[in-house]
Motif scaffolding. Sequence first.
Motif, PDB file in Angstrom:
ATOM      1  N   UNK A  71      -0.212  23.825 -14.210  1.00 35.27           N
ATOM      2  CA  UNK A  71      -0.010  23.470 -12.677  1.00 35.27           C
ATOM      3  C   UNK A  71      -0.330  21.957 -12.920  1.00 35.27           C
ATOM      4  N   UNK A  72       0.040  20.935 -12.361  1.00 33.56           N
ATOM      5  CA  UNK A  72      -0.484  19.539 -12.186  1.00 33.56           C
ATOM      6  C   UNK A  72      -2.020  20.176 -11.730  1.00 33.56           C
ATOM      7  N   UNK A  73      -2.050  20.946 -10.476  1.00 34.29           N
ATOM      8  CA  UNK A  73      -3.478  20.799  -9.622  1.00 34.29           C
ATOM      9  C   UNK A  73      -5.003  21.320 -10.436  1.00 34.29           C
ATOM     10  N   UNK A 102       3.165  21.224 -17.508  1.00 31.14           N
ATOM     11  CA  UNK A 102       4.526  21.580 -17.114  1.00 31.14           C
ATOM     12  C   UNK A 102       5.220  20.277 -16.588  1.00 31.14           C
ATOM     13  N   UNK A 103       4.097  19.500 -15.835  1.00 31.29           N
ATOM     14  CA  UNK A 103       4.506  18.029 -15.693  1.00 31.29           C
ATOM     15  C   UNK A 103       3.539  17.250 -15.648  1.00 31.29           C
ATOM     16  N   UNK A 104       3.740  15.933 -15.932  1.00 32.12           N
ATOM     17  CA  UNK A 104       2.650  14.878 -16.236  1.00 32.12           C
ATOM     18  C   UNK A 104       2.148  15.137 -15.258  1.00 32.12           C
ATOM     19  N   UNK A 105       0.437  14.281 -14.639  1.00 30.64           N
ATOM     20  CA  UNK A 105       0.218  13.870 -13.878  1.00 30.64           C
ATOM     21  C   UNK A 105       0.672  13.578 -13.221  1.00 30.64           C
ATOM     22  N   UNK A 109      -2.540  10.246 -12.249  1.00 28.64           N
ATOM     23  CA  UNK A 109      -3.726  10.626 -11.087  1.00 28.64           C
ATOM     24  C   UNK A 109      -4.221  11.288 -12.138  1.00 28.64           C
ATOM     25  N   UNK A 110      -4.412  11.930 -13.482  1.00 27.95           N
ATOM     26  CA  UNK A 110      -5.163  12.305 -14.129  1.00 27.95           C
ATOM     27  C   UNK A 110      -4.933  12.006 -15.314  1.00 27.95           C
ATOM     28  N   UNK A 115      -5.983  15.654 -19.588  1.00 29.71           N
ATOM     29  CA  UNK A 115      -5.771  17.227 -19.833  1.00 29.71           C
ATOM     30  C   UNK A 115      -5.360  17.779 -21.209  1.00 29.71           C
ATOM     31  N   UNK A 116      -4.664  16.333 -22.207  1.00 31.23           N
ATOM     32  CA  UNK A 116      -4.650  17.579 -23.479  1.00 31.23           C
ATOM     33  C   UNK A 116      -6.096  17.891 -24.138  1.00 31.23           C
ATOM     34  N   UNK A 117      -7.314  16.932 -24.186  1.00 32.74           N
ATOM     35  CA  UNK A 117      -8.132  17.012 -24.834  1.00 32.74           C
ATOM     36  C   UNK A 117      -8.239  18.043 -23.915  1.00 32.74           C
ATOM     37  N   UNK A 118      -8.258  18.368 -22.812  1.00 38.71           N
ATOM     38  CA  UNK A 118      -8.601  19.946 -22.260  1.00 38.71           C
ATOM     39  C   UNK A 118      -8.055  21.248 -22.816  1.00 38.71           C
ATOM     40  N   UNK A 119      -6.573  21.352 -22.923  1.00 37.08           N
ATOM     41  CA  UNK A 119      -5.686  21.537 -23.826  1.00 37.08           C
ATOM     42  C   UNK A 119      -5.525  22.013 -25.085  1.00 37.08           C
ATOM     43  N   UNK A 120      -6.285  20.818 -26.081  1.00 40.67           N
ATOM     44  CA  UNK A 120      -6.936  21.128 -27.347  1.00 40.67           C
ATOM     45  C   UNK A 120      -7.577  22.615 -27.355  1.00 40.67           C
TER      46      UNK A 120
END
Length: 272
Positions: A71-73, A102-105, A109-110, A115-120
């Motif tokens: 989630x975006x939070x 789930x949805x783009x920021x 905002x981010x 966020x993609x770096x953290x997901x990788x």
Amino acid sequence: MSIPTQKVPAFGLGTFRLKGQVVIDSVSTALELGYRVIDTAQIYENEAEVGQAIADSGIARAELFITSKIWIDNFAEGRLIPSLEESLRKLKTDYLDLTLIHWPSPEGQVPVAEFMGQLLQAKRLGLTRQIGISNFTVDLMKQAIAAVGVEHIATNQIELHPYLQNRKVVDFATAHGIQITSYMTLAYGEVLKDPVIQQIAQRHQATSAQVALAWAMQLGYAVIPSSTKRSNLESNLKALHLALSADDMARIASLERGQRLTSPKGIAPKWD
């Protein structure tokens, strides 16, 4: 031309809007009927119940394909991985098969790269086998590709049904080897009342839902219909064995009317 291997199984169970005992029953029944792909999300607030239904089923983890969405939070640096670990605890599993943004920021905002770096990183840590995106436009897909490389983006899960065929996004994703997952393939039941779909269904001695699902799968998309009724869960599975003709496919293609049903205020990007 060889058909690329699908990174996401073609057919699964969605759990959007299902909570408490309702989602436990839906997932339990689906697993009993032979479903092995379950899609949930942090914001659905049902991961613990989905996890319970899976645990109670006794089905080996290796036989299942479980997807959840961040989630975006939880996009800010240092938050994504802990939130995913919390999802894993709720789902009673050591890893997800697929984790999506789930949805783009909202309003960027981010940054996508953050966020993609953290997901990788979560993938490299073994918390998820594959990663992907959801509700991303062409521009946002370009940013995600720049951030982590296209080889790491398994799918873009988007609203896609006969009334919203999202061709610009589909064409870009397909050209880059990103699979499309269609959500709301039945357009909240709207397409089930469509005369064209009904005629095709009648000719195949199928249901309108089976026709819409088969149409999407025949185009190479994965589908994740949800239902709380055993009869519908069982019936939807039969879409896997329904082959539509080129004429059927062309008739459904002609139903496009740009009818978007999901565009949450303050969250949705500027659509293509």
